[in-house]
Write a protein that holds these residues in place. Structure first.
Motif, PDB file in Angstrom:
ATOM      1  N   ILE A 187       7.513  -1.134  -2.187  1.00 44.93           N
ATOM      2  CA  ILE A 187       8.781  -0.991  -2.503  1.00 44.93           C
ATOM      3  C   ILE A 187       9.383   0.174  -1.832  1.00 44.93           C
ATOM      4  N   ALA A 188       8.427   1.181  -1.453  1.00 43.11           N
ATOM      5  CA  ALA A 188       9.238   2.455  -1.002  1.00 43.11           C
ATOM      6  C   ALA A 188       9.696   1.951   0.448  1.00 43.11           C
ATOM      7  N   SER A 189       8.608   1.224   1.261  1.00 38.50           N
ATOM      8  CA  SER A 189       8.761   1.083   2.711  1.00 38.50           C
ATOM      9  C   SER A 189      10.074  -0.016   2.993  1.00 38.50           C
ATOM     10  N   LEU A 211       8.699   0.782   9.474  1.00 39.18           N
ATOM     11  CA  LEU A 211       8.583   0.594   7.991  1.00 39.18           C
ATOM     12  C   LEU A 211       8.247  -0.749   7.477  1.00 39.18           C
ATOM     13  N   LEU A 212       9.123  -1.689   8.387  1.00 39.14           N
ATOM     14  CA  LEU A 212       8.708  -3.094   7.793  1.00 39.14           C
ATOM     15  C   LEU A 212       7.341  -3.588   8.452  1.00 39.14           C
ATOM     16  N   ALA A 213       6.891  -2.922   9.399  1.00 43.14           N
ATOM     17  CA  ALA A 213       5.239  -3.215   9.590  1.00 43.14           C
ATOM     18  C   ALA A 213       4.471  -2.621   8.308  1.00 43.14           C
ATOM     19  N   LEU A 214       4.579  -1.403   8.198  1.00 46.01           N
ATOM     20  CA  LEU A 214       4.067  -0.900   6.873  1.00 46.01           C
ATOM     21  C   LEU A 214       3.975  -1.856   5.867  1.00 46.01           C
ATOM     22  N   LEU A 243       0.766   9.270   4.295  1.00 44.46           N
ATOM     23  CA  LEU A 243       1.184  10.037   5.722  1.00 44.46           C
ATOM     24  C   LEU A 243       2.099   9.250   6.279  1.00 44.46           C
ATOM     25  N   ASN A 244       1.987   7.979   6.389  1.00 41.83           N
ATOM     26  CA  ASN A 244       3.174   7.307   7.212  1.00 41.83           C
ATOM     27  C   ASN A 244       4.583   7.495   6.630  1.00 41.83           C
ATOM     28  N   LEU A 245       4.550   7.240   5.290  1.00 48.13           N
ATOM     29  CA  LEU A 245       5.724   7.351   4.615  1.00 48.13           C
ATOM     30  C   LEU A 245       6.451   8.619   4.589  1.00 48.13           C
ATOM     31  N   ALA A 246       5.643   9.625   4.743  1.00 50.49           N
ATOM     32  CA  ALA A 246       6.064  10.962   4.758  1.00 50.49           C
ATOM     33  C   ALA A 246       6.799  11.249   6.158  1.00 50.49           C
ATOM     34  N   CYS A 247       5.778  10.763   7.194  1.00 49.66           N
ATOM     35  CA  CYS A 247       6.359  11.118   8.681  1.00 49.66           C
ATOM     36  C   CYS A 247       7.416  10.169   8.817  1.00 49.66           C
ATOM     37  N   CYS A 270      14.828  10.211  -4.144  1.00 46.81           N
ATOM     38  CA  CYS A 270      14.848   9.272  -5.414  1.00 46.81           C
ATOM     39  C   CYS A 270      14.150   8.043  -5.160  1.00 46.81           C
ATOM     40  N   VAL A 271      13.829   7.645  -3.832  1.00 46.83           N
ATOM     41  CA  VAL A 271      12.914   6.395  -3.917  1.00 46.83           C
ATOM     42  C   VAL A 271      11.611   6.741  -4.168  1.00 46.83           C
ATOM     43  N   LEU A 272      11.008   7.835  -3.983  1.00 42.51           N
ATOM     44  CA  LEU A 272       9.786   8.443  -4.196  1.00 42.51           C
ATOM     45  C   LEU A 272       9.854   9.231  -5.620  1.00 42.51           C
TER      46      LEU A 272
END
Length: 386
Positions: A187-189, A211-214, A243-247, A270-272
């Protein structure tokens, strides 16, 4: 745009789904099994290592994308199928490739540590030390850092290190029910990708594609993890997601100079909001009870929902829906032009979290009260009976 979205998402989806299916066969042979325990909600031994599928889906897709961009950039005459809006950005993607590879290497290192932790077990101090080491390396050597509109660079660097470590552990904490951590990551990605490709004045192709790849990698894994789960991601997957969402949220630069609205920097919060609420509430509960913040238990948001009488599936869906709700608030930030509108959106998110906290408290109190009422009184001594 549609071709770009499908290429990034579907490639990662297919690779992740296939690699996760392979891990379902390999993990039991390696003894990588998560067995039921007092602090766990599953009742049957389940293979671990599904995070390897997520890592493969993301790393292989991004590697193929980098190779494709390099080949296209060498061609003086771009192919007709390549959208004209993407052509000017090829050189920029190659310039940012070192940052991407730094992130991929750090993600693989973290995943390997998580896999080893699942297999043999590591102390929380060792895990936290590695997480801080990787975060510091990404910030100071990789240049992944936020400015947060402060003139002193060290402020943004410090906040970025903390942001990375907090999100790594947030998604690790959330990995306590089928499809929970992976579903929130998906959802976040998708929310962040929507912002990067559709809400800003000029699409951020590099971060949006990542982000789409994640998201595709997580969707491929969810094919095997949706209740009842056939495999768990383990720490290798949950820490990799965080890690990936943070970066990527830092690299995405949510602020748009053409829009001139600094309040959009609140979008990641908001998303997280739900992962951040979960880790904050769990740590506070453990500290209040005099225990280590990293001691596993069943005090998480999802566990507290099941204490209210929800099934595990419904508890996961509630967490997903609340994440979508706070994420929609993040999208609204790009449609309000001043801090008053941003304050209203932020207040809505905070009110939602407050309602959740109140319902949890009432639910636990009611559950305890019912237990007390249903407990039969001790029998009276024989000579006291009339």
């Amino acid at each position: 745009m549609l071709i770009f979205v499908l290429a990034c998402f579907l490639t990662a989806f297919v690779i992740s789904a296939g690699a996760t299916a392979l891990m379902r066969v390999i993990a039991p042979k390696l003894g990588l099994i998560d067995r039921p325990a007092a602090r766990k909600v599953h009742t049957t031994p389940t293979p671990l290592g599904g995070g390897v599928g997520i890592v493969c889906g993301f790393v292989v897709t991004m590697s193929l994308a980098t190779l494709a961009v390099w080949l296209l950039a060498r061609d003086t005459t771009p192919p007709e199928w390549l959208p004209k809006s993407l052509q000017p950005h090829l050189a920029g993607v190659l310039q940012r490739a070192p940052q991407l590879w730094g992130l991929l290497v750090a993600g693989v290192v973290l995943a390997v540590m998580g896999l080893w932790d699942d297999f043999r077990g590591l102390s929380w101090k060792a895990r936290l030390a590695v997480q801080f080491g990787l975060a510091i390396a990404l910030v100071f050597a990789g240049g992944i850092q936020a400015t947060v509109f402060v003139s002193q660079p060290w402020v943004g660097q410090l906040l970025t290190v903390l942001w990375i470590v907090v999100l790594i552990n947030s998604f690790n904490f959330l990995d306590n029910m089928d499809a929970l951590s992976s579903g929130i990551g998906l959802i976040a990605s998708l929310m962040f990708a929507t912002v990067m490709l559709g809400m800003v004045s000029e699409p951020r192709w590099f971060v949006g594609g990542a982000l789409l790849a994640l998201a595709g990698s997580l969707a491929g894994f969810l094919c095997h993890n949706w209740p009842p789960a056939q495999i768990f991601m383990g720490d290798a997957g949950s820490t990799f997601i965080g890690l990936n969402l943070a970066c990527l949220t830092v690299l995405g630069t949510f602020y748009d100079e053409k829009l001139g609205s600094q309040h959009v920097m609140l979008a990641p919060l908001c998303v997280l909001a739900i992962p951040l609420y979960d880790i904050t509430s769990v740590i506070l509960i453990r500290l209040r009870e005099g225990r280590s913040p990293f001691q596993p238990d069943k005090k998480h948001f999802s566990h507290r929902l099941t204490e209210m009488g929800m099934t595990k599936r419904n508890a996961v869906l509630v967490v997903h829906l609340t994440t979508i709700t706070t994420g929609l608030g993040a999208l609204l930030l790009y449609r309000v032009s001043d801090w008053i509108g941003a304050a209203i959106v932020t207040a809505l998110v905070l009110c939602l979290l407050a309602v959740v906290a109140i319902l949890e408290t009432v639910g636990r109190s009611s559950s305890n009260g019912e237990t007390a009422i249903k407990t039969p009184p001790a029998p009276l001594p024989q000579d006291a009976k009339t």
